[in-house]
Design a protein around this motif. Structure first.
Motif, mmCIF file in Angstrom:
data_model
loop_
_atom_site.group_PDB
_atom_site.id
_atom_site.type_symbol
_atom_site.label_atom_id
_atom_site.label_comp_id
_atom_site.label_asym_id
_atom_site.label_seq_id
_atom_site.Cartn_x
_atom_site.Cartn_y
_atom_site.Cartn_z
ATOM 1 N N ASP A 109 -3.120 55.267 26.442
ATOM 2 C CA ASP A 109 -1.993 54.341 26.535
ATOM 3 C C ASP A 109 -0.879 54.994 27.350
ATOM 4 O OD1 ASP A 109 -0.220 52.224 26.116
ATOM 5 O OD2 ASP A 109 0.550 53.118 24.274
ATOM 6 N N LYS A 110 -0.684 54.534 28.584
ATOM 7 C CA LYS A 110 0.298 55.160 29.462
ATOM 8 C C LYS A 110 1.732 54.909 29.004
ATOM 9 C CE LYS A 110 -2.689 55.257 33.513
ATOM 10 N NZ LYS A 110 -2.920 54.786 34.893
ATOM 11 N N ALA A 111 1.956 53.811 28.310
ATOM 12 C CA ALA A 111 3.312 53.528 27.841
ATOM 13 C C ALA A 111 3.773 54.555 26.808
ATOM 14 C CB ALA A 111 3.393 52.116 27.272
ATOM 15 N N SER A 112 2.869 54.895 25.871
ATOM 16 C CA SER A 112 3.207 55.903 24.862
ATOM 17 C C SER A 112 2.865 57.315 25.328
ATOM 18 C CB SER A 112 2.473 55.609 23.556
ATOM 19 O OG SER A 112 1.065 55.754 23.721
ATOM 20 N N ALA A 207 6.106 47.918 37.700
ATOM 21 C CA ALA A 207 6.688 46.591 37.516
ATOM 22 C C ALA A 207 5.719 45.688 36.752
ATOM 23 C CB ALA A 207 7.037 45.979 38.865
ATOM 24 N N GLU A 208 4.437 45.784 37.083
ATOM 25 C CA GLU A 208 3.422 45.006 36.369
ATOM 26 C C GLU A 208 3.298 45.473 34.930
ATOM 27 O OE1 GLU A 208 0.066 45.694 38.847
ATOM 28 O OE2 GLU A 208 0.702 44.274 40.403
ATOM 29 N N LEU A 209 3.436 46.788 34.703
ATOM 30 C CA LEU A 209 3.378 47.310 33.338
ATOM 31 C C LEU A 209 4.533 46.781 32.499
ATOM 32 C CD1 LEU A 209 2.179 49.137 31.162
ATOM 33 C CD2 LEU A 209 3.432 51.067 32.184
ATOM 34 N N LEU A 213 4.031 44.903 28.980
ATOM 35 C CA LEU A 213 4.671 45.378 27.753
ATOM 36 C C LEU A 213 5.498 44.282 27.106
ATOM 37 C CD1 LEU A 213 5.782 48.920 28.976
ATOM 38 C CD2 LEU A 213 4.064 48.445 27.227
ATOM 39 N N ALA A 214 6.234 43.549 27.916
ATOM 40 C CA ALA A 214 7.043 42.454 27.371
ATOM 41 C C ALA A 214 6.154 41.399 26.721
ATOM 42 C CB ALA A 214 7.894 41.837 28.482
ATOM 43 N N GLY A 215 5.006 41.111 27.357
ATOM 44 C CA GLY A 215 4.076 40.143 26.786
ATOM 45 C C GLY A 215 3.451 40.601 25.487
ATOM 46 N N GLN A 216 3.386 41.919 25.299
ATOM 47 C CA GLN A 216 2.841 42.488 24.056
ATOM 48 C C GLN A 216 3.908 42.675 22.994
ATOM 49 O OE1 GLN A 216 1.206 46.159 25.601
ATOM 50 N NE2 GLN A 216 -0.760 45.216 26.163
ATOM 51 N N GLY A 217 5.142 42.308 23.319
ATOM 52 C CA GLY A 217 6.234 42.512 22.389
ATOM 53 C C GLY A 217 6.705 43.947 22.312
ATOM 54 N N ARG A 218 6.353 44.752 23.325
ATOM 55 C CA ARG A 218 6.773 46.157 23.369
ATOM 56 C C ARG A 218 7.935 46.310 24.343
ATOM 57 N NH1 ARG A 218 1.368 49.460 24.519
ATOM 58 N NH2 ARG A 218 2.634 51.234 23.840
ATOM 59 N N LEU A 222 9.521 51.317 28.407
ATOM 60 C CA LEU A 222 8.493 52.354 28.329
ATOM 61 C C LEU A 222 7.870 52.621 29.700
ATOM 62 C CD1 LEU A 222 6.734 51.327 24.993
ATOM 63 C CD2 LEU A 222 8.072 53.404 25.373
ATOM 64 N N ALA A 223 7.950 51.651 30.595
ATOM 65 C CA ALA A 223 7.484 51.865 31.965
ATOM 66 C C ALA A 223 8.493 52.726 32.718
ATOM 67 C CB ALA A 223 7.297 50.525 32.678
ATOM 68 N N MET A 224 8.033 53.392 33.776
ATOM 69 C CA MET A 224 8.901 54.278 34.541
ATOM 70 C C MET A 224 9.853 53.492 35.435
ATOM 71 S SD MET A 224 6.546 57.537 35.732
ATOM 72 C CE MET A 224 5.062 56.615 36.124
ATOM 73 N N THR A 225 11.029 54.044 35.638
ATOM 74 C CA THR A 225 11.959 53.511 36.620
ATOM 75 C C THR A 225 11.499 53.912 38.019
ATOM 76 O OG1 THR A 225 13.370 55.473 36.627
ATOM 77 C CG2 THR A 225 13.847 53.789 34.956
ATOM 78 N N ASP A 226 12.121 53.322 39.030
ATOM 79 C CA ASP A 226 11.752 53.673 40.400
ATOM 80 C C ASP A 226 12.016 55.158 40.673
ATOM 81 O OD1 ASP A 226 11.161 51.018 40.620
ATOM 82 O OD2 ASP A 226 12.705 50.542 42.105
ATOM 83 N N ALA A 227 13.122 55.675 40.138
ATOM 84 C CA ALA A 227 13.437 57.096 40.333
ATOM 85 C C ALA A 227 12.407 57.986 39.650
ATOM 86 C CB ALA A 227 14.838 57.404 39.809
ATOM 87 N N GLN A 228 11.953 57.588 38.476
ATOM 88 C CA GLN A 228 10.935 58.354 37.772
ATOM 89 C C GLN A 228 9.607 58.331 38.530
ATOM 90 O OE1 GLN A 228 11.357 56.257 34.022
ATOM 91 N NE2 GLN A 228 12.259 58.066 33.037
ATOM 92 N N VAL A 229 9.275 57.192 39.126
ATOM 93 C CA VAL A 229 8.057 57.097 39.929
ATOM 94 C C VAL A 229 8.130 58.040 41.117
ATOM 95 C CG1 VAL A 229 6.722 55.597 41.477
ATOM 96 C CG2 VAL A 229 7.458 54.746 39.246
ATOM 97 N N ALA A 230 9.291 58.093 41.780
ATOM 98 C CA ALA A 230 9.450 58.943 42.952
ATOM 99 C C ALA A 230 9.188 60.410 42.613
ATOM 100 C CB ALA A 230 10.851 58.774 43.528
ATOM 101 N N ARG A 231 9.627 60.837 41.433
ATOM 102 C CA ARG A 231 9.345 62.212 41.006
ATOM 103 C C ARG A 231 7.887 62.359 40.583
ATOM 104 N NH1 ARG A 231 10.904 67.042 38.649
ATOM 105 N NH2 ARG A 231 9.689 67.584 36.793
ATOM 106 N N PHE A 232 7.394 61.394 39.834
ATOM 107 C CA PHE A 232 6.059 61.463 39.266
ATOM 108 C C PHE A 232 4.995 61.637 40.343
ATOM 109 C CE2 PHE A 232 2.378 59.039 37.320
ATOM 110 C CZ PHE A 232 2.064 59.974 36.354
ATOM 111 N N ILE A 233 5.097 60.872 41.430
ATOM 112 C CA ILE A 233 4.029 60.914 42.430
ATOM 113 C C ILE A 233 4.002 62.233 43.182
ATOM 114 C CG2 ILE A 233 3.999 58.408 42.708
ATOM 115 C CD1 ILE A 233 5.417 58.867 45.433
ATOM 116 N N GLN A 234 5.079 63.001 43.119
ATOM 117 C CA GLN A 234 5.065 64.306 43.788
ATOM 118 C C GLN A 234 4.067 65.266 43.134
ATOM 119 O OE1 GLN A 234 8.807 66.068 45.339
ATOM 120 N NE2 GLN A 234 9.811 64.332 44.318
#
Length: 267
Positions: A109-112, A207-209, A213-218, A222-234
């Motif tokens: 589960d990538k969200a958790s 964005a799709e995550l 998550l919203a559809g699951q009531g979560r 929990l999904a990454m922000t754009d800034a977090q993605v920019a760091r993560f992909i490095q």
């Protein structure tokens, strides 16, 4: 993805016809390239008993990665690179598939940022004709030691100046991960036009995550922000660039994609 699916399905049908069965098909591609969608489409279309194992579903949990961060390098707290997967579990699953034994497929589960409990793993009781192993570095080769000297991005320059993290990752890729990848019978690559498109593709995934998550009531946060993605992909950049440079020369099938993921050609 329809064009990619048509091409890979046609080629994979030939591989299945020629044998061996069960066939272990590896699908490699950068983050956001469409590996998971392609794997699901193949499993549904080929008309054989098929299952999918994502390399992502072999991720270690946060506690195990925290131990790696403490003992080897702090960057290993972040999932993604070699060393952060349960490779032994992956090898055991592929061996069981080859032996025609029942298997349980883990899920992460990538969200958790944690593996799901075993009770929620997929159970496959009957022998398979096809197991698809898909992941961002499936089939990747280790780099020469000299290639590790220069950092490839700001993350490596600032947080791994001595190269400890990237060398530990490369050693894992050269060792246990090659044992896993050696179990693959055929390897297909979804080749991005360059690493430069990955941030946009990965941002779209998050964005799709958020919607999921919203559809699951979560909590969508929990999904990454754009800034977090920019760091993560490095964390992924070094190996992704190496894959794009060398894997097309040895993959059984390479699908070259444009920035919109449309097929340019195949080799």
């Amino acid at each position: 993805m329809t064009a990619s699916l048509e091409i890979v399905a046609r080629v994979a049908a030939g591989w299945l016809e020629a044998g061996p069965r069960p066939l272990i098909l590896g699908i490699c591609g950068s983050q956001g390239s469409g590996k998971s969608t392609l794997a699901r489409g193949l499993a549904a279309r080929l008309g054989v008993r098929a299952a999918i194992l994502s390399l992502d579903d072999l991720y270690l949990g946060k506690a195990a990665r925290a131990a790696l961060a403490r003992d080897i390098h702090p960057l290993l707290a972040t999932r993604g690179v070699p060393l952060t997967h349960d490779v032994a579990l992956g090898c055991a699953i592929l061996d069981a598939v080859k032996a025609g034994k029942p298997i349980r497929l883990p899920r992460f589960d990538k969200a958790s940022d944690e593996p799901l409990p075993e009770a929620q793993w997929e159970v496959v009781d009957s022998p398979l004709d096809l197991l698809i192993l898909e992941g961002w570095c499936v089939g990747a080769a280790a780099q020469a030691d000299a290639d590790l000297d220069a950092p490839v991005n700001d993350l490596e320059r600032a947080e791994d100046p001595g190269g400890i993290w990237r060398r530990a990752v490369n050693d894992a890729l050269a060792g246990p991960y090659q044992a896993l990848f050696a179990r693959i019978d055929r390897l297909a690559l979804l080749a991005a036009p360059g690493f430069e498109v990955v941030q946009g593709w990965r941002t779209q995934q998050e964005a799709e995550l958020r919607v999921t998550l919203a559809g699951q009531g979560r909590d969508p946060a929990l999904a990454m922000t754009d800034a977090q993605v920019a760091r993560f992909i490095q964390h992924y950049e070094r190996i992704t660039r190496a894959i794009l440079a060398e894997m097309p020369g040895r993959a059984d099938l390479t699908i070259n994609l444009d920035p919109e993921r449309h097929v340019i050609d195949k080799t």
